[in-house]
Design a protein around this motif. Structure first.
Motif, PDB file in Angstrom:
ATOM      1  N   TRP A 106       0.838  -1.205   0.000  1.00 45.65           N
ATOM      2  CA  TRP A 106       0.000   0.000   0.000  1.00 45.65           C
ATOM      3  C   TRP A 106       0.872   1.254   0.000  1.00 45.65           C
ATOM      4  O   TRP A 106       0.550   2.241  -0.662  1.00 45.65           O
ATOM      5  N   ALA A 107       1.964   1.208   0.775  1.00 40.64           N
ATOM      6  CA  ALA A 107       2.879   2.355   0.831  1.00 40.64           C
ATOM      7  C   ALA A 107       3.472   2.633  -0.548  1.00 40.64           C
ATOM      8  O   ALA A 107       3.670   3.787  -0.917  1.00 40.64           O
ATOM      9  N   MET A 108       3.724   1.576  -1.312  1.00 39.98           N
ATOM     10  CA  MET A 108       4.278   1.750  -2.662  1.00 39.98           C
ATOM     11  C   MET A 108       3.293   2.505  -3.552  1.00 39.98           C
ATOM     12  O   MET A 108       3.688   3.406  -4.292  1.00 39.98           O
ATOM     13  N   THR A 109       2.030   2.159  -3.462  1.00 39.83           N
ATOM     14  CA  THR A 109       1.010   2.867  -4.237  1.00 39.83           C
ATOM     15  C   THR A 109       0.947   4.331  -3.800  1.00 39.83           C
ATOM     16  O   THR A 109       0.910   5.246  -4.623  1.00 39.83           O
ATOM     17  N   GLU A 110       0.974   4.564  -2.505  1.00 36.44           N
ATOM     18  CA  GLU A 110       0.907   5.928  -1.971  1.00 36.44           C
ATOM     19  C   GLU A 110       2.150   6.721  -2.347  1.00 36.44           C
ATOM     20  O   GLU A 110       2.087   7.943  -2.522  1.00 36.44           O
ATOM     21  N   LEU A 111       3.283   6.041  -2.505  1.00 39.64           N
ATOM     22  CA  LEU A 111       4.536   6.714  -2.818  1.00 39.64           C
ATOM     23  C   LEU A 111       4.454   7.478  -4.142  1.00 39.64           C
ATOM     24  O   LEU A 111       5.078   8.526  -4.292  1.00 39.64           O
ATOM     25  N   TYR A 112       3.664   6.987  -5.081  1.00 40.59           N
ATOM     26  CA  TYR A 112       3.493   7.713  -6.344  1.00 40.59           C
ATOM     27  C   TYR A 112       2.875   9.089  -6.094  1.00 40.59           C
ATOM     28  O   TYR A 112       3.251  10.071  -6.731  1.00 40.59           O
ATOM     29  N   PHE A 113       1.930   9.157  -5.167  1.00 44.37           N
ATOM     30  CA  PHE A 113       1.311  10.442  -4.826  1.00 44.37           C
ATOM     31  C   PHE A 113       2.303  11.343  -4.086  1.00 44.37           C
ATOM     32  O   PHE A 113       2.338  12.554  -4.324  1.00 44.37           O
ATOM     33  N   LEU A 114       3.092  10.748  -3.179  1.00 37.98           N
ATOM     34  CA  LEU A 114       4.118  11.512  -2.469  1.00 37.98           C
ATOM     35  C   LEU A 114       5.118  12.091  -3.470  1.00 37.98           C
ATOM     36  O   LEU A 114       5.459  13.276  -3.409  1.00 37.98           O
ATOM     37  N   TRP A 115       5.573  11.257  -4.391  1.00 35.43           N
ATOM     38  CA  TRP A 115       6.529  11.697  -5.406  1.00 35.43           C
ATOM     39  C   TRP A 115       5.927  12.842  -6.223  1.00 35.43           C
ATOM     40  O   TRP A 115       6.586  13.862  -6.446  1.00 35.43           O
ATOM     41  N   ALA A 116       4.686  12.668  -6.652  1.00 37.55           N
ATOM     42  CA  ALA A 116       4.016  13.716  -7.443  1.00 37.55           C
ATOM     43  C   ALA A 116       3.878  15.005  -6.643  1.00 37.55           C
ATOM     44  O   ALA A 116       3.995  16.109  -7.198  1.00 37.55           O
ATOM     45  N   SER A 117       3.652  14.889  -5.326  1.00 40.23           N
ATOM     46  CA  SER A 117       3.509  16.096  -4.506  1.00 40.23           C
ATOM     47  C   SER A 117       4.822  16.876  -4.427  1.00 40.23           C
ATOM     48  O   SER A 117       4.812  18.108  -4.338  1.00 40.23           O
ATOM     49  N   ILE A 118       5.945  16.177  -4.481  1.00 40.72           N
ATOM     50  CA  ILE A 118       7.243  16.859  -4.491  1.00 40.72           C
ATOM     51  C   ILE A 118       7.429  17.582  -5.820  1.00 40.72           C
ATOM     52  O   ILE A 118       7.867  18.740  -5.859  1.00 40.72           O
ATOM     53  N   VAL A 119       7.083  16.921  -6.917  1.00 36.98           N
ATOM     54  CA  VAL A 119       7.177  17.554  -8.237  1.00 36.98           C
ATOM     55  C   VAL A 119       6.267  18.779  -8.289  1.00 36.98           C
ATOM     56  O   VAL A 119       6.672  19.851  -8.774  1.00 36.98           O
ATOM     57  N   LEU A 120       5.036  18.653  -7.770  1.00 39.66           N
ATOM     58  CA  LEU A 120       4.122  19.801  -7.743  1.00 39.66           C
ATOM     59  C   LEU A 120       4.682  20.946  -6.903  1.00 39.66           C
ATOM     60  O   LEU A 120       4.534  22.115  -7.261  1.00 39.66           O
ATOM     61  N   LEU A 121       5.321  20.600  -5.781  1.00 38.64           N
ATOM     62  CA  LEU A 121       5.967  21.623  -4.958  1.00 38.64           C
ATOM     63  C   LEU A 121       7.042  22.350  -5.763  1.00 38.64           C
ATOM     64  O   LEU A 121       7.112  23.585  -5.752  1.00 38.64           O
ATOM     65  N   MET A 122       7.870  21.577  -6.435  1.00 41.29           N
ATOM     66  CA  MET A 122       8.952  22.182  -7.211  1.00 41.29           C
ATOM     67  C   MET A 122       8.398  23.077  -8.321  1.00 41.29           C
ATOM     68  O   MET A 122       8.892  24.194  -8.525  1.00 41.29           O
ATOM     69  N   ILE A 123       7.361  22.604  -8.991  1.00 30.55           N
ATOM     70  CA  ILE A 123       6.732  23.403 -10.052  1.00 30.55           C
ATOM     71  C   ILE A 123       6.056  24.639  -9.455  1.00 30.55           C
ATOM     72  O   ILE A 123       6.163  25.747  -9.997  1.00 30.55           O
TER      73      ILE A 123
END
Length: 161
Positions: A106-123
């Motif tokens: 489950w954490a692996m699935t959630e990690l995609y959202f965490l990763w995307a949130s970092i990209v969104l932060l950077m953008i």
């Protein structure tokens, strides 16, 4: 902006960063379940994780504070706060899923959202402060690395039920 306000903002940024770090750490149980997991040979030593996360959350606090200082409107400041709050919640959720619920899958699935949130932060920070945006690059690299580690743990130990 006067110096007192600037340093109050820095203190608030660090308090928020420490809060997320502390909650995530409190959910990280390296007890018998974790010790029994087969780990890939390339996994860093457990002691390195605390150091790495401390550096990352220091950079997050400085990044948020730097962008906040350059934000000219209430909307820009709320965007910064929202992006960091969303990222902090996702960071905590990953720890809860992986360690508390003992569900690396489950954490692996959630990690995609965490990763995307970092990209969104950077953008989201880029137009205000390129420096603040780039400060988050180590966070993105580490979460990417953690994703590969998470996937290897699933492969070596799954399925999880």
């Amino acid at each position: 902006m006067n110096m007192v306000k600037r340093f109050m903002g820095l203190a608030i940024a660090f308090a928020c960063s420490i809060l997320v770090l502390s909650v995530g750490a409190s959910l990280t149980d390296l007890g018998p379940w974790y010790q029994a997991l087969k780990q890939p040979t390339w996994k860093p030593p457990d002691a390195a994780f605390g150091i790495i996360w401390s550096v990352i959350f220091t950079l997050c606090a400085l990044s948020g504070w730097g962008a906040w200082q350059l934000a000219n409107t209430y909307a820009q400041k709320m965007r910064i706060a929202f992006l960091f709050a969303m990222n902090g919640a996702l960071n905590i959720l990953w720890s809860w899923l992986y360690f508390n619920q003992q569900r690396p899958d489950w954490a692996m699935t959630e990690l995609y959202f965490l990763w995307a949130s970092i990209v969104l932060l950077m953008i989201g920070l880029w137009p205000l402060s390129k420096k603040s945006s780039v400060m988050l690059l180590p966070y993105l690299v580490w979460v990417t690395t953690a994703g590969f580690l998470n996937a290897a743990t699933i492969e070596l130990n799954g399925p999880f039920v």
